[in-house]
Design a protein around this motif. Structure first.
Motif, short mmCIF file in Angstrom:
data_model
loop_
_atom_site.label_atom_id
_atom_site.label_comp_id
_atom_site.label_asym_id
_atom_site.label_seq_id
_atom_site.Cartn_x
_atom_site.Cartn_y
_atom_site.Cartn_z
N TRP A 95 43.57 42.51 27.95
CA TRP A 95 42.83 43.51 27.18
C TRP A 95 43.44 44.88 27.44
N GLY A 96 43.74 45.59 26.38
CA GLY A 96 44.28 46.94 26.54
C GLY A 96 45.66 46.94 27.15
N THR A 97 46.00 48.06 27.75
CA THR A 97 47.34 48.24 28.31
C THR A 97 47.38 48.09 29.82
N LEU A 98 46.24 47.91 30.45
CA LEU A 98 46.20 47.76 31.90
C LEU A 98 46.21 46.28 32.27
N PRO A 99 47.27 45.82 32.93
CA PRO A 99 47.39 44.37 33.17
C PRO A 99 46.34 43.80 34.10
N TRP A 100 45.70 44.63 34.92
CA TRP A 100 44.72 44.10 35.85
C TRP A 100 43.31 44.04 35.25
N GLU A 108 28.61 30.98 27.09
CA GLU A 108 27.47 31.29 26.21
C GLU A 108 27.83 32.28 25.12
N GLY A 109 29.06 32.83 25.16
CA GLY A 109 29.55 33.62 24.04
C GLY A 109 29.63 35.11 24.26
N LYS A 110 28.83 35.67 25.15
CA LYS A 110 28.83 37.12 25.33
C LYS A 110 29.99 37.53 26.22
N PRO A 111 30.90 38.38 25.72
CA PRO A 111 32.06 38.78 26.54
C PRO A 111 31.72 39.91 27.49
N THR A 112 32.50 40.05 28.54
CA THR A 112 32.39 41.15 29.47
C THR A 112 33.80 41.47 29.96
N PHE A 113 33.91 42.30 30.98
CA PHE A 113 35.22 42.69 31.49
C PHE A 113 35.27 42.53 33.00
N ALA A 114 36.48 42.35 33.52
CA ALA A 114 36.65 42.19 34.96
C ALA A 114 37.99 42.76 35.38
N ARG A 115 38.07 43.10 36.66
CA ARG A 115 39.35 43.50 37.24
C ARG A 115 39.89 42.32 38.01
#
Length: 205
Positions: A95-100, A108-115
């Motif tokens: 996601w985006g330009t940051l590889p981490w 269940e379908g709802k997305p989120t983000f993680a490092r």
């Protein structure tokens, strides 16, 4: 080409069946093999999946490829969602330009983000850090720079009540008082204002 991180382990047969359905190709044209396997692959496959067993918080790493002749090519997030539901495990995508930073597609379908970070310690593998705190950090970083951006914009513009913008985008001047403040400003020196017949005027002394 698609790159996925699976939070859990997977079954090769389930992965193959999922890819067969997602790409709409028969099973005999799908190959799922370890990354290091070179001899026993199905070289006639039009959809291939190389996997690597990972350590730490990530179970499998997948690299999926659909040949040009495969007409049904799902989007990365769409395919991640299909895999997450069929394998019943979160699937992480870039996601985006940051590889981490990874987008996490949940069963269940709802997305989120993680490092996600790969540890330098031998055998430690990958570590996935809390998603909620990451989102808060990202919002904080954006909020921190907004005042400076606003100040710079004010330095380069003047308040004309929105009359110049109204001539371009259509709303009347009477409508603009209710609009955000930046709608009512124009460049202090609009492009071309100091040019007459192609000759740039000297700045006022």
């Amino acid at each position: 080409m698609y790159g996925f991180m699976l939070a859990g382990a997977a079954d090769r047969g389930v992965v193959a069946g999922t890819l067969s359905e997602a790409f709409r190709v028969p099973m005999h044209l799908v190959d799922v093999s370890p990354e290091s396997e070179m001899e026993c692959r199905n070289w006639d496959a039009t959809v291939t999946c190389e996997y690597e067993v990972a350590q730490g918080d990530i179970g499998w790493l997948l690299t999926v490829y659909g040949a040009e002749e495969v007409t049904s090519q799902p989007g990365e997030e769409e395919l991640a969602g299909i895999l997450a539901r069929r394998l019943d495990t979160p699937v992480l995508i870039s996601w985006g330009t940051l590889p981490w930073i990874r987008k996490v597609v949940l069963p269940e379908g709802k997305p989120t983000f993680a490092r996600v970070e790969e540890s330098d310690d031998e055998g430690a593998g990958y570590r996935v850090y809390a998603t909620e705190t990451l989102a808060a950090e990202a919002r904080g970083a954006v909020s921190a720079v907004l005042p400076a951006l606003d100040a710079r914009f004010r330095d380069l513009t003047v308040d004309d009540g929105g009359s110049e913008l109204a001539t371009v985008v259509g709303p009347t001047v009477q409508d603009l008082p209710a609009a955000p403040w930046y709608w009512r400003r124009r460049p202090a020196r609009p492009p071309g204002r100091d040019v007459v017949c192609g000759v740039r005027n000297a700045p006022p002394t």
